[in-house]
Design an enzyme around this catalytic site. Structure first.
Site, PDB file in Angstrom:
ATOM      1  CE  LYS A  13      -2.473   0.663   3.679  1.00 14.56           C
ATOM      2  NZ  LYS A  13      -2.791   1.851   4.475  1.00 14.56           N
ATOM      3  NE  ARG A  88      -9.823   4.586  14.102  1.00 15.04           N
ATOM      4  CZ  ARG A  88      -9.525   5.693  14.774  1.00 15.04           C
ATOM      5  NH1 ARG A  88      -8.349   6.233  14.671  1.00 15.04           N
ATOM      6  NH2 ARG A  88     -10.417   6.265  15.546  1.00 15.04           N
ATOM      7  NE  ARG A 127       8.805  -6.055   5.112  1.00 16.93           N
ATOM      8  CZ  ARG A 127       7.735  -5.410   5.558  1.00 16.93           C
ATOM      9  NH1 ARG A 127       7.628  -5.075   6.826  1.00 16.93           N
ATOM     10  NH2 ARG A 127       6.763  -5.102   4.731  1.00 16.93           N
ATOM     11  NE  ARG A 160      11.365  -4.442  11.156  1.00 18.23           N
ATOM     12  CZ  ARG A 160      11.252  -3.593  10.156  1.00 18.23           C
ATOM     13  NH1 ARG A 160      11.779  -2.397  10.236  1.00 18.23           N
ATOM     14  NH2 ARG A 160      10.596  -3.918   9.068  1.00 18.23           N
ATOM     15  NE  ARG A 171       1.725  -5.200  11.851  1.00 22.73           N
ATOM     16  CZ  ARG A 171       2.774  -5.125  11.007  1.00 22.73           C
ATOM     17  NH1 ARG A 171       3.780  -5.945  11.144  1.00 22.73           N
ATOM     18  NH2 ARG A 171       2.785  -4.232  10.059  1.00 22.73           N
TER      19      ARG A 171
END
Ligand SMILES: [Zn+2]
Length: 216
Positions: A13, A88, A127, A160, A171
């Site tokens: 995004k 939201r 990642r 991370r 999430r």
């Protein structure tokens, strides 16, 4: 062009937002950025918003909507805007409709970029980040020359916490719970455009531009 850009974390995004604001020369409006600007201004709304954020709470809808109303009165939104992270919830979506109706304009498109959960989890959890300089690598798509070592400074590459599969899944769940009603709201109005985010950044952007072209 007045656009709302939606999509879960890890779907590209951010890259698409950058390409869209360049293509249409429109400002990128995220409520987080607006809040940060307001702190500097020390306006009353900014102060109130800051109190909520520093307590780790969501800023109430009426304050967020007031901030958005103010932002949309600035001259740089004449050519349009790209919203990211707003609205939201349905209350905010309705408020935005009212703000735009009073200005005599409406949204051109709500773009929803999506990809299957497994693919997003694989992308994010692959990642690796240099513990020294913060450079970002990926175990499949951007491998360092030596596994686990930064090409730039020989620093150790780490994963991370935010990128761990369980965290990503959590999430994504939170994102889906929050945005499903907003997506439903725009779907009912026939305003939503679904974009497949499983391919490259360039391919996603081509699909978005094609969809926007077909609207006009
Ligand atoms: Zn490094």
């Amino acid at each position: 062009m007045r656009i709302i850009l939606m999509g879960p974390p890890g779907v590209g995004k951010g890259s698409e937002a950058e390409l869209l604001i360049k293509s249409f020369q429109i400002p990128h409006i995220s409520t987080g950025d607006i809040f940060r600007e307001l702190y500097k201004d020390r306006t009353t709304v900014g102060k109130i918003a800051k109190e909520y954020i520093s307590r780790g709470e969501l800023v109430p809808d009426d304050i967020t909507n007031e901030i958005v109303r103010h932002r949309l009165s600035q001259p740089d939104v004449k050519k349009g805007f790209l919203f990211d992270g707003y609205p939201r919830n349905i209350e905010q979506a309705k408020a935005l409709d009212e703000i735009l109706a009073k200005k005599g304009c409406k949204l051109d498109a709500v773009i929803n970029i999506d990809a299957p959960e497994e693919q997003i989890v694989e992308r994010i959890s692959g990642r690796r980040v240099c513990s020294t300089c913060g450079a970002v690598y990926h175990i499949h798509s951007k491998k360092p020359q030596v596994e686990g070592i930064c090409d730039l400074d020989g620093g150790q590459l780490i994963q991370r916490n935010d990128d761990m599969p369980e965290t990503v899944q959590r999430r994504l769940r939170i994102y889906k719970d929050q945005t499903a009603p907003v997506i439903g709201y725009y779907q009912e109005k026939g305003a939503i455009v679904y974009i497949d985010g499983t391919s490259t950044i360039a391919h996603t952007h081509a699909q978005v531009m094609k969809a926007l072209g077909e609207l006009n």
